[in-house]
Design an enzyme around this catalytic site. Structure first.
Site, PDB file in Angstrom:
ATOM      1  N   GLY A  11      38.110  44.920  48.600  1.00 60.63           N
ATOM      2  CA  GLY A  11      37.437  46.015  49.421  1.00 60.63           C
ATOM      3  C   GLY A  11      36.123  45.576  49.707  1.00 60.63           C
ATOM      4  O   GLY A  11      35.570  45.942  50.763  1.00 60.63           O
ATOM      5  N   GLU A  25      36.329  43.502  52.827  1.00 57.91           N
ATOM      6  CA  GLU A  25      36.827  44.605  53.833  1.00 57.91           C
ATOM      7  C   GLU A  25      35.549  45.286  54.464  1.00 57.91           C
ATOM      8  O   GLU A  25      35.490  45.630  55.552  1.00 57.91           O
ATOM      9  CB  GLU A  25      38.007  45.641  53.286  1.00 57.91           C
ATOM     10  N   ALA A  44      36.983  47.345  45.548  1.00 61.43           N
ATOM     11  CA  ALA A  44      37.151  48.783  45.006  1.00 61.43           C
ATOM     12  C   ALA A  44      36.885  48.804  43.461  1.00 61.43           C
ATOM     13  O   ALA A  44      37.304  47.611  42.833  1.00 61.43           O
ATOM     14  CB  ALA A  44      38.296  49.060  45.386  1.00 61.43           C
ATOM     15  N   GLU A  61      44.024  41.464  46.073  1.00 62.19           N
ATOM     16  CA  GLU A  61      44.584  42.673  45.710  1.00 62.19           C
ATOM     17  C   GLU A  61      46.290  42.430  45.019  1.00 62.19           C
ATOM     18  O   GLU A  61      46.494  43.031  44.139  1.00 62.19           O
ATOM     19  CB  GLU A  61      44.640  43.807  46.801  1.00 62.19           C
TER      20      GLU A  61
HETATM   21  N1  3HC Z   1      36.077  47.124  39.671  1.00 63.47           N
HETATM   22  C1  3HC Z   1      35.774  47.770  38.411  1.00 63.47           C
HETATM   23  N2  3HC Z   1      35.153  46.752  37.409  1.00 63.47           N
HETATM   24  C2  3HC Z   1      35.272  45.346  37.971  1.00 63.47           C
HETATM   25  C3  3HC Z   1      35.780  44.824  38.965  1.00 63.47           C
HETATM   26  C4  3HC Z   1      36.483  45.935  40.125  1.00 63.47           C
HETATM   27  N3  3HC Z   1      36.747  45.367  41.352  1.00 63.47           N
HETATM   28  N4  3HC Z   1      35.941  43.472  39.133  1.00 63.47           N
HETATM   29  C5  3HC Z   1      35.442  43.331  37.637  1.00 63.47           C
HETATM   30  N5  3HC Z   1      35.038  44.295  36.780  1.00 63.47           N
HETATM   31  C6  3HC Z   1      34.587  44.343  35.794  1.00 63.47           C
HETATM   32  C7  3HC Z   1      35.417  43.826  34.661  1.00 63.47           C
HETATM   33  O1  3HC Z   1      36.464  44.874  34.089  1.00 63.47           O
HETATM   34  C8  3HC Z   1      34.510  43.502  33.686  1.00 63.47           C
HETATM   35  O2  3HC Z   1      34.076  44.855  33.022  1.00 63.47           O
HETATM   36  P1  3HC Z   1      33.652  44.619  31.362  1.00 63.47           P
HETATM   37  O3  3HC Z   1      32.431  43.752  30.936  1.00 63.47           O
HETATM   38  O4  3HC Z   1      33.507  46.072  31.133  1.00 63.47           O
HETATM   39  O5  3HC Z   1      35.112  44.126  30.620  1.00 63.47           O
HETATM   40  C9  3HC Z   1      33.412  43.108  34.194  1.00 63.47           C
HETATM   41  O6  3HC Z   1      33.550  43.583  35.579  1.00 63.47           O
HETATM   42  C10 3HC Z   1      33.319  41.571  34.426  1.00 63.47           C
HETATM   43  O7  3HC Z   1      34.582  40.935  34.899  1.00 63.47           O
HETATM   44  P2  3HC Z   1      35.091  39.618  34.449  1.00 63.47           P
HETATM   45  O8  3HC Z   1      34.909  39.375  32.892  1.00 63.47           O
HETATM   46  O9  3HC Z   1      36.323  39.312  35.016  1.00 63.47           O
HETATM   47  O10 3HC Z   1      33.893  38.690  35.038  1.00 63.47           O
HETATM   48  P3  3HC Z   1      34.051  37.153  35.615  1.00 63.47           P
HETATM   49  O11 3HC Z   1      32.750  37.021  35.938  1.00 63.47           O
HETATM   50  O12 3HC Z   1      34.815  36.295  34.924  1.00 63.47           O
HETATM   51  O13 3HC Z   1      34.969  37.553  37.047  1.00 63.47           O
HETATM   52  C11 3HC Z   1      35.328  38.660  38.873  1.00 63.47           C
HETATM   53  C12 3HC Z   1      34.290  38.526  37.995  1.00 63.47           C
HETATM   54  C13 3HC Z   1      35.684  37.474  39.763  1.00 63.47           C
HETATM   55  C14 3HC Z   1      34.865  39.792  39.785  1.00 63.47           C
HETATM   56  C15 3HC Z   1      36.854  39.277  38.482  1.00 63.47           C
HETATM   57  O14 3HC Z   1      36.299  40.251  37.388  1.00 63.47           O
HETATM   58  C16 3HC Z   1      37.685  40.029  39.387  1.00 63.47           C
HETATM   59  O15 3HC Z   1      38.659  38.855  39.759  1.00 63.47           O
HETATM   60  N6  3HC Z   1      37.815  41.070  39.555  1.00 63.47           N
HETATM   61  C17 3HC Z   1      38.816  41.758  40.278  1.00 63.47           C
HETATM   62  C18 3HC Z   1      38.451  41.756  41.766  1.00 63.47           C
HETATM   63  C19 3HC Z   1      39.669  42.215  42.577  1.00 63.47           C
HETATM   64  O16 3HC Z   1      40.758  42.431  42.220  1.00 63.47           O
HETATM   65  N7  3HC Z   1      39.392  43.010  43.516  1.00 63.47           N
HETATM   66  C20 3HC Z   1      40.015  43.925  44.453  1.00 63.47           C
HETATM   67  C21 3HC Z   1      40.156  45.095  43.725  1.00 63.47           C
HETATM   68  S1  3HC Z   1      41.417  46.075  44.815  1.00 63.47           S
HETATM   69  C22 3HC Z   1      40.669  46.701  46.187  1.00 63.47           C
HETATM   70  O17 3HC Z   1      39.482  46.031  46.405  1.00 63.47           O
HETATM   71  C23 3HC Z   1      41.462  47.466  46.879  1.00 63.47           C
HETATM   72  C24 3HC Z   1      41.031  47.687  48.415  1.00 63.47           C
HETATM   73  O18 3HC Z   1      41.743  46.801  49.159  1.00 63.47           O
HETATM   74  C25 3HC Z   1      41.264  48.979  48.912  1.00 63.47           C
END
Ligand code: 3HC
Ligand code: NAI
Length: 695
Positions: free
Chosen positions: A103, A106, A62, A126
């Site tokens: 997501g 998912e 997400a 998450e």
């Molecule tokens: N949504 C929006 N932006 C995201 C994102 C996401 N899920 N994941 C990463 N980004 C953005 C970061 O903010 C960053 O933006 P910026 O360049 O403007 O600062 C850019 O992507 C690059 O991120 P990283 O610097 O972290 O790059 P890496 O290559 O080191 O890592 C990653 C990439 C492994 C995808 C890491 O960013 C990460 O772990 N992201 C979080 C993933 C996450 O938690 N996903 C679950 C979301 S909650 C969800 O899905 C709810 C659902 O169950 C309903």
């Protein structure tokens, strides 16, 4: 370019997600997927669909930026898309490469089939954002990988390589080589298969469910600390194993709603974005050319220098370590070796790695040996004359373009820079003790520090696995300037009625790793006394911290002398309240004519934290910190501020700045406070009046 492309490969439709940086499932991408699915459904020539991403990301999940905004629920939301997938009368194959998270996973679980490259990274992360998977992940994943594996994945949020899950029903086929070609071939194979398999229809059973989940709950609770998410995750998996699918979905929905609106998740998401924001310096473009760093040097092998040198050796960068005397060098190296040996004992490092790292640290007594290093970091005594001598020597020996850094915690970096003829190459790199452990690196930008020097050290900081955060030049920079106010207020609390053990207990109950007095005993009370004496000399009229001064005059320097704010038994770090300290406190109150009063713990917490916040607001306003979230990142990673509260500035936001400002005005009436101390910083007063927040 569109964030989602549709094309047909013969009778197979290919929907390609391409929304940089990580295919976050924001509204435009969701719309794109929904349109692609509708088109595939409409077209009689299409027999199956492949849904794919980029080599870097199937999807990072997400779009976190949409949370708590109407965008997250705007249709089509993730649930709508998954429902469409499951209802589609043509098979959909998720073709997974790169990260497939939250997501994103998912979404793949909503498809009829999944194929993947072995090195794709699979997770439901998450929980790391204080959430649970809210798109059906808690109900579908256990049906494919089993309860135990799903529980582990959901509660830890850790990434698992697809290859490791290859034997489970999560993947219908592992692809070697060309993912798309493999996915297309697979899609053709299953195009005619009916009925279409849906994960929700798979049976799931867990023998001895009650006993299994009771044991798991106890384990998860132990690790969860103040965070509610891990136990909520467990609740969902338990529902998956014990209830019908739709009831489990309802448990998941309620849990997600509870967590996404809670303070802990807000704090964790703040930390996620705050860390990424800290990397950005507004006037320095991302593509600024960097100075190459292949080797380093450190001056001073004391408490800080040794740890700093280890940081370089740990990532394979050779580092020269310079001292004035052989004994000091030997002592410093022995401490480094002991640190590594402890890691070997704990099984965190092999003997071979220890030897490699020690070989990268090259001791020397001669400046001539340093000249070719790309960066040198000074960590000698905190004394301007000593720094002057060191920087003059560095200026004489270092090659052109080398970066000259100081680890000073309080001295004027701009003055230090002027001891050289190359102030543009001078920068502050303020590590935190123990320097090989603490993640924070306060990067102090001098008036003349060159932009490429800033860009280089920010990148180098990340390379040595630190969290670099920029600060401007002022006494104490960001972190210590704020902690100065916090410590000063702790002393006022003593004079007014509290004892060290009460102050420490109150703030530790909030979640601080250590209260101000236990912390001071650990760091050495002489350190802050030295700084106080400098302040007394610089501001002759200032009110003296008599209690703290008397403690130091008695040689009660803290743990290292067996007594400080507390007393200590030899070889034991347990802090015991000491009647001698209590007498000093009561005496000083009496001499000052103070009628001591019982101070509630809640007031102690407010006064300590708001002292940080008020100074933090000044620091943001003066531009010493680039943004309020930078302060929070410093406090979370260098000062033991509790992660679930998100840092002092977010804590203030969550309390409401109008309340914080009002309390500051109340505290300002205290005659024991220094003049102006509690006057709300103009930025705080302004934001409070406008009903706004720092972050
Ligand atoms: N949504 C929006 N932006 C995201 C994102 C996401 N899920 N994941 C990463 N980004 C953005 C970061 O903010 C960053 O933006 P910026 O360049 O403007 O600062 C850019 O992507 C690059 O991120 P990283 O610097 O972290 O790059 P890496 O290559 O080191 O890592 C990653 C990439 C492994 C995808 C890491 O960013 C990460 O772990 N992201 C979080 C993933 C996450 O938690 N996903 C679950 C979301 S909650 C969800 O899905 C709810 C659902 O169950 C309903
Ligand atoms: P320390 O006293 O443990 O070590 C200083 C070392 O520098 C000693 O080994 C000494 O022999 C050596 N030294 C002194 N003069 C020298 C010279 N001219 N050339 C080469 N070596 C010389 O001090 P510590 O605690 O490591 O502090 C060093 C610097 O780091 C100071 O500027 C301090 O403010 C800063 N700092 C200290 C922190 C701490 O928690 N101790 C935290 C962050 C910064």
């Amino acid at each position: 370019m569109s964030v989602c492309a549709y094309r047909s490969e013969g009778d197979i439709a290919v929907i390609s997600m391409n929304s940089p940086p990580v295919n976050g499932l924001g509204l435009p991408l969701r719309q794109g997927i929904a349109e692609g699915l509708a088109q595939a459904a409409r077209d009689p020539a299409i027999t199956a669909v492949v849904l794919t991403g980029t080599p870097k990301a199937f999807s990072g999940g997400a779009d976190i930026r949409e949370f708590n905004s109407p965008l997250m629920l705007a249709t089509p939301n993730l649930h709508d898309i998954i429902a469409t997938l499951e209802a589609l009368q043509k098979p959909v194959v998720a073709a997974i490469s790169g990260v497939c998270l939250g997501g994103g996973l998912e979404l793949a679980l909503g498809c009829h089939y999944r194929v993947a490259l072995g090195d794709a990274q699979i997770a439901l992360p998450e929980v790391k954002l204080g959430l649970l998977p809210g798109g059906g992940g808690t109900q579908r994943l256990p049906r494919l990988v089993g309860v135990q594996t799903a529980l582990e994945m959901v509660v830890t949020g850790e990434m698992v390589p697809a290859a490791k899950l290859a034997g489970t029903a999560l993947f219908d086929e592992m692809i070697a080589g060309d993912l798309l070609a493999g996915a297309l071939a697979f899609a053709r194979k299953v195009a005619g298969t009916r009925p279409l398999p849906r994960v929700r229809d798979r049976a799931l059973a867990q023998p001895d469910a009650a006993a299994f989940f009771a044991a798991a709950r106890a384990q998860v609770a132990k690790k969860a600390g103040p965070f509610p998410a891990p136990l909520k995750c467990l609740e969902c998996i338990e529902a998956a194993a014990t209830r019908p699918f739709d009831e489990g979905m309802e448990v998941e929905r309620k849990g997600f709603e509870f967590l996404v609106n809670g303070p802990e998740s807000r704090a964790l998401r703040h930390a996620f974005f705050g860390e990424r924001a800290a990397a950005k310096i507004p006037d320095i473009p991302d593509d600024t050319p960097l100075r190459p760093i292949h080797s380093a040097a450190v001056i001073g092998a004391g408490t800080m220098g040794g740890g700093i040198a280890m940081n370089f050796a740990n990532v394979g960068i050779p580092v020269r370590l310079l001292e004035v005397k052989q004994e000091a060098l030997d002592r410093g190296l022995a401490v480094i070796r002991k640190n590594y040996e402890n890691q070997v004992k704990k099984g965190k490092l092999t003997q071979e790695k220890l030897d490699q790292r020690m070989a990268l640290i090259q001791p020397t007594l001669s400046y001539a040996d340093l000249g070719q290093a790309d960066i040198v970091i000074e960590a000698v005594f905190e004394d301007m004359d000593v720094k002057k001598a060191v920087f003059e020597q560095l200026d004489a020996v270092m090659k052109r373009g080398a970066i000259l850094a100081s680890n000073t915690s309080t001295l004027d970096l701009d003055r230090i820079a002027l001891f050289t003829k190359r102030p543009q190459d001078v920068v502050g790199l303020h590590f935190f003790s123990p320097a090989n452990v603490m993640r924070l690196l306060e990067v102090v930008r001098g008036k003349q520090t060159a932009k490429d020097v800033m860009a280089t050290v920010m990148q180098l900081g990340r390379r040595i696995r630190k969290l670099p955060v920029v600060a401007g030049v002022c006494d104490g920079f960001v972190g210590n300037r704020m902690i100065g106010k916090y410590s000063a207020e702790a002393l006022v609390l003593l004079e007014e009625g509290a004892l060290p053990q009460q102050v420490d207990a109150a703030i530790e109950k909030l979640g601080f790793a250590m209260g101000p007095f236990r912390m001071s005993d650990l760091a050495g009370n002489d350190v802050s006394w030295y700084i106080r004496k400098r302040h007394y000399a610089e501001h002759p009229g200032m009110r003296r911290a008599l209690i703290a001064d008397r403690i130091c005059e008695l040689g009660r320097n803290g743990q290292k002398t067996g007594k400080g704010w507390y007393s200590y038994q030899p070889g034991d770090r347990t802090a015991h309240p000491d009647p001698e300290v209590e007498k000093i406190i009561l005496d000083v109150s009496k001499e000052a004519g103070v009628t001591r009063r019982a101070i509630p713990d809640s007031e102690i917490v407010e006064r300590l934290v708001y002292a940080l916040v008020n100074e933090g607001a000044r620091i943001v306003e003066e531009g010493i910190a680039l943004r309020a979230s930078d302060i929070d990142m410093m406090y979370l990673n260098g000062y033991g501020f509790p992660l679930h509260l998100g840092g002092p500035m977010l804590y203030a936001d969550m309390q409401g700045l109008d309340k914080v400002a009002a309390r500051c005005r109340e505290f300002a009436k205290n005659p024991l406070s220094a003049p102006g101390f509690w006057e709300p910083a103009p930025l705080l007063a302004k934001l409070a009046a406008e009903g706004k927040t720092f972050n």
